[in-house]
Design an enzyme around this catalytic site. Structure first.
Site, mmCIF file in Angstrom:
data_model
loop_
_atom_site.group_PDB
_atom_site.id
_atom_site.type_symbol
_atom_site.label_atom_id
_atom_site.label_comp_id
_atom_site.label_asym_id
_atom_site.label_seq_id
_atom_site.Cartn_x
_atom_site.Cartn_y
_atom_site.Cartn_z
ATOM 1 N N HIS A 85 -9.374 1.954 -4.375
ATOM 2 C CA HIS A 85 -10.396 1.092 -3.781
ATOM 3 C C HIS A 85 -11.777 1.553 -4.226
ATOM 4 O O HIS A 85 -11.995 2.738 -4.478
ATOM 5 C CB HIS A 85 -10.338 1.153 -2.250
ATOM 6 C CG HIS A 85 -9.067 0.656 -1.673
ATOM 7 N ND1 HIS A 85 -8.750 -0.675 -1.594
ATOM 8 C CD2 HIS A 85 -8.017 1.330 -1.151
ATOM 9 C CE1 HIS A 85 -7.556 -0.811 -1.031
ATOM 10 N NE2 HIS A 85 -7.084 0.401 -0.750
ATOM 11 N N HIS A 144 -13.125 9.521 -7.235
ATOM 12 C CA HIS A 144 -12.160 9.630 -8.327
ATOM 13 C C HIS A 144 -11.065 10.663 -8.041
ATOM 14 O O HIS A 144 -10.560 11.320 -8.947
ATOM 15 C CB HIS A 144 -12.861 9.891 -9.660
ATOM 16 C CG HIS A 144 -13.524 8.658 -10.182
ATOM 17 N ND1 HIS A 144 -14.772 8.253 -9.756
ATOM 18 C CD2 HIS A 144 -13.098 7.723 -11.052
ATOM 19 C CE1 HIS A 144 -15.099 7.131 -10.359
ATOM 20 N NE2 HIS A 144 -14.090 6.776 -11.150
ATOM 21 N N GLU A 153 -13.223 -0.902 2.658
ATOM 22 C CA GLU A 153 -12.168 -0.666 1.678
ATOM 23 C C GLU A 153 -12.109 -1.796 0.650
ATOM 24 O O GLU A 153 -11.869 -1.557 -0.528
ATOM 25 C CB GLU A 153 -10.828 -0.560 2.425
ATOM 26 C CG GLU A 153 -9.660 -0.203 1.569
ATOM 27 C CD GLU A 153 -8.400 0.002 2.382
ATOM 28 O OE1 GLU A 153 -8.230 1.091 2.945
ATOM 29 O OE2 GLU A 153 -7.592 -0.941 2.460
ATOM 30 N N CYS A 184 0.806 -1.229 0.000
ATOM 31 C CA CYS A 184 0.000 0.000 0.000
ATOM 32 C C CYS A 184 0.838 1.279 0.000
ATOM 33 O O CYS A 184 0.298 2.379 -0.005
ATOM 34 C CB CYS A 184 -0.985 -0.006 1.166
ATOM 35 S SG CYS A 184 -2.267 -1.256 0.967
#
Length: 150
Positions: A31, A75, A136, A25
């Site tokens: 996600h 986004h 998530e 990560c």
């Protein structure tokens, strides 16, 4: 009258990277988040009120969460502005990407704390934020409860 919990679900796509993390990560990735927002209050008992019988109109809750969370984070790529990721953020912004710089490591745990504060500020006085669940992945989520934070 009884207190009733009302929940509205939301979804949005967000990218992030965890600066200094020792796993995958640390790389920019995204996600498909799912957010459950639960508020608590008494249904309106005034029979002449247009929202009689409602704790809060689902559309009113939707407006708050859309404006404070979904429209901001959907986004976007989120970075902690207190790290060298700020340079990557600048590069992405210069290329027309939607970048969001925050004062925290953009983990689900920290995001849900941020979301709780933003939503609480917008709720009517008679409605309290009860809990948030930020999912998530299909098997991983963070939860915030007002009772844990009093």
């Amino acid at each position: 009258m009884s207190n009733i919990r009302i929940t509205k679900q939301f979804s949005f796509e967000t990218g992030h990277a965890l600066y200094g993390y020792d796993g995958k990560c640390k790389n920019v990735h995204g996600h498909s988040y799912k957010l459950d927002v639960t508020v608590i209050g008494e249904p309106i008992s005034d029979t002449s009120h247009v929202k009689y019988g409602m704790v809060i109109d689902f559309s009113d809750l939707k407006k708050i969460v859309k404006e404070e969370i979904v429209e901001v984070f959907d986004h976007a790529t989120v970075f902690n502005k207190n790290t060298p990721h700020v340079e990557l953020a600048k590069e992405l912004e210069d290329r027309g990407h939607n970048v969001l710089l925050v004062n925290y490591q953009p983990t689900s745990e920290m995001m849900v704390i941020d979301f709780a504060e933003k939503i609480k500020q917008r709720l009517p006085n008679n409605i309290k934020l009860h809990s948030l669940k930020l999912q998530e992945t299909a098997t991983s989520f963070a939860e915030w409860y007002a009772s844990d934070n009093e």
